[in-house]
Design a protein around this motif. Structure first.
Motif, PDB file in Angstrom:
ATOM      1  N   GLN A 285     -33.884 167.829   0.799  1.00 57.69           N
ATOM      2  CA  GLN A 285     -35.019 168.752   0.708  1.00 57.69           C
ATOM      3  C   GLN A 285     -34.853 169.727  -0.456  1.00 57.69           C
ATOM      4  OE1 GLN A 285     -34.914 169.464   5.178  1.00 57.69           O
ATOM      5  NE2 GLN A 285     -36.949 170.157   4.645  1.00 57.69           N
ATOM      6  N   ALA A 288     -35.354 167.843  -3.724  1.00 62.89           N
ATOM      7  CA  ALA A 288     -36.752 167.460  -3.940  1.00 62.89           C
ATOM      8  C   ALA A 288     -37.601 168.651  -4.387  1.00 62.89           C
ATOM      9  CB  ALA A 288     -37.324 166.853  -2.659  1.00 62.89           C
ATOM     10  N   ASP A 289     -37.194 169.866  -3.979  1.00 63.74           N
ATOM     11  CA  ASP A 289     -37.964 171.069  -4.324  1.00 63.74           C
ATOM     12  C   ASP A 289     -37.506 171.731  -5.619  1.00 63.74           C
ATOM     13  OD1 ASP A 289     -39.511 170.761  -2.142  1.00 63.74           O
ATOM     14  OD2 ASP A 289     -38.635 172.388  -0.961  1.00 63.74           O
ATOM     15  N   GLY A 294     -36.361 167.934  -9.084  1.00 59.72           N
ATOM     16  CA  GLY A 294     -37.355 167.454  -8.120  1.00 59.72           C
ATOM     17  C   GLY A 294     -38.224 166.303  -8.605  1.00 59.72           C
ATOM     18  N   ARG A 298     -37.814 162.918  -6.624  1.00 59.72           N
ATOM     19  CA  ARG A 298     -38.870 162.503  -5.682  1.00 59.72           C
ATOM     20  C   ARG A 298     -39.377 161.114  -6.032  1.00 59.72           C
ATOM     21  NH1 ARG A 298     -40.733 167.887  -6.416  1.00 59.72           N
ATOM     22  NH2 ARG A 298     -42.383 167.131  -7.785  1.00 59.72           N
ATOM     23  N   LEU A 301     -36.798 158.658  -4.993  1.00 60.73           N
ATOM     24  CA  LEU A 301     -36.714 158.583  -3.525  1.00 60.73           C
ATOM     25  C   LEU A 301     -37.869 157.747  -2.951  1.00 60.73           C
ATOM     26  CD1 LEU A 301     -34.967 159.735  -1.205  1.00 60.73           C
ATOM     27  CD2 LEU A 301     -36.504 161.701  -1.132  1.00 60.73           C
ATOM     28  N   ARG A 302     -39.064 157.958  -3.542  1.00 61.47           N
ATOM     29  CA  ARG A 302     -40.238 157.206  -3.089  1.00 61.47           C
ATOM     30  C   ARG A 302     -39.982 155.698  -3.272  1.00 61.47           C
ATOM     31  NH1 ARG A 302     -43.686 159.682  -6.322  1.00 61.47           N
ATOM     32  NH2 ARG A 302     -43.710 161.596  -5.108  1.00 61.47           N
TER      33      ARG A 302
END
Ligand code: UTP
Length: 312
Positions: A285, A288-289, A294, A298, A301-302
């Motif tokens: 988390q 990702a932020d 990020g 992200r 990760l997707r």
């Protein structure tokens, strides 16, 4: 309104849930991306106005305070290689220190760790922050807790709402909702703050013994009366001195005798890094932020999750 200057970060536990990684490296030093967990809580305490911070450490955990110490050789080396961002990151950590070290010679429970800070508190109210319980800096709670303490003179704990079947994992509280406008004094507390007056607490209740679905998490403001309460309760569950037992004793005591406990309900982002899954979620988390990592993270990760299909 007087802010609290003192904060205590207990970090002398064994970290058994994080073994074997925590055998040599204290779990409070586990990195979340590029900062150790303890740095996040020290930053939180400083952001809330604390300027006198102590870590409760154990023999062999000297690296905790060393992380915040000034390191002239490292800074000189970074200066000569011209790594401005790295130099700034190192300086930022040491600017948070130096921290006072309080030695807990044996891990006799969180309550005992707090009791070790009596001399440091020197008769003043103080904050306690647990380094395995991270609150996202976008959702600060400590300043509101300090305001509740300043207006009431009572101790204050942070609460979250948990499913009833998870209540056994926490300290459970019996609570009466209070309108912030009904508290003495004024200012510092958002009008929509969910504040409760606590009447009874129980640590890790057996199923059915919980008082409700509000549970304590790792932020506290204590009046010095906590030290008498800790002496009174002695060793509780599993032979350790339980902080929750002492807070229960404070809740049953009159305000004039240093008692009274309020709870502030936290509905923001929180990461429990003390167990493996929580640690993993916190890392993902936070990464990702982060503005620097990020976007790439992200997108990776997707793709990663899509490629795994529904193997889950
Ligand atoms: P935890 O119960 O999460 O930490 O205590 P622990 O005991 O180290 O971990 P496990 O349960 O064995 O995996 C919350 C905080 O209180 C500190 C811990 O270091 C942790 O940051 N603590 C706990 C102390 O300082 N002293 C103690 O005797 C116990």
């Amino acid at each position: 309104m007087a802010l609290l200057g003192k904060a205590v970060i207990p970090a002398a536990g064994r970290g058994t849930r994080s073994l074997p990684a925590s055998k040599v490296i204290p779990k409070e030093l586990f990195p979340l991306i590029d900062r150790p967990a303890i740095q996040y809580v020290v930053e939180e305490a400083v952001a809330a106005g604390c300027d006198d911070i102590a870590i409760v450490t154990a023999p062999g955990k000297e690296a905790l305070a060393a992380h915040f110490a000034f390191d002239p050789a490292l800074e000189a080396a970074l200066r000569s290689t011209g790594s401005a961002a790295q130099l700034e990151a190192v300086r930022h950590a040491s600017a948070l220190g130096p921290l006072t070290e309080i030695l807990q010679d044996e891990p006799r429970g969180l309550g005992h760790a707090v009791a070790c800070a009596e001399e440091f508190a020197a008769g003043e109210a103080f904050a306690v922050l647990l380094a395995d319980d991270l609150l996202d800096e976008r959702d600060p709670a400590l300043a509101t807790m300090m305001a509740i303490h300043a207006r009431t003179g009572a101790s204050v704990v942070l609460l979250i709402e948990v499913p009833r079947d998870k209540a056994q994992l926490y300290g459970s509280v019996d609570a009466l909702r209070v309108d912030p406008a009904a508290l003495p004094g004024e200012g510092g507390i958002p009008s929509d703050a969910e504040i409760h007056h606590l009447t009874r607490l129980i640590e890790k209740p057996a199923p059915g013994e919980e008082y409700g679905t509000l549970a304590i998490v790792g932020r506290y403001i204590f009046t010095p009366a906590i030290f008498d309460a800790l002496r009174e309760v002695g060793r509780g569950r599993s032979g350790e001195i339980q902080l929750t037992d002492a807070i229960d004793a404070l809740a049953r005591r009159a305000l004039a005798e240093g008692g009274g406990v309020y709870g502030l309900v936290f509905r923001g982002r929180r990461y429990d890094t003390g167990d493996k899954l929580g640690y993993l979620k916190a890392t993902v988390q936070i990464a990702a932020d982060r503005p620097d990592l990020g976007p790439d993270f992200r997108s990776w990760l997707r793709t990663y999750v899509e490629n795994r299909g529904d193997e889950s």
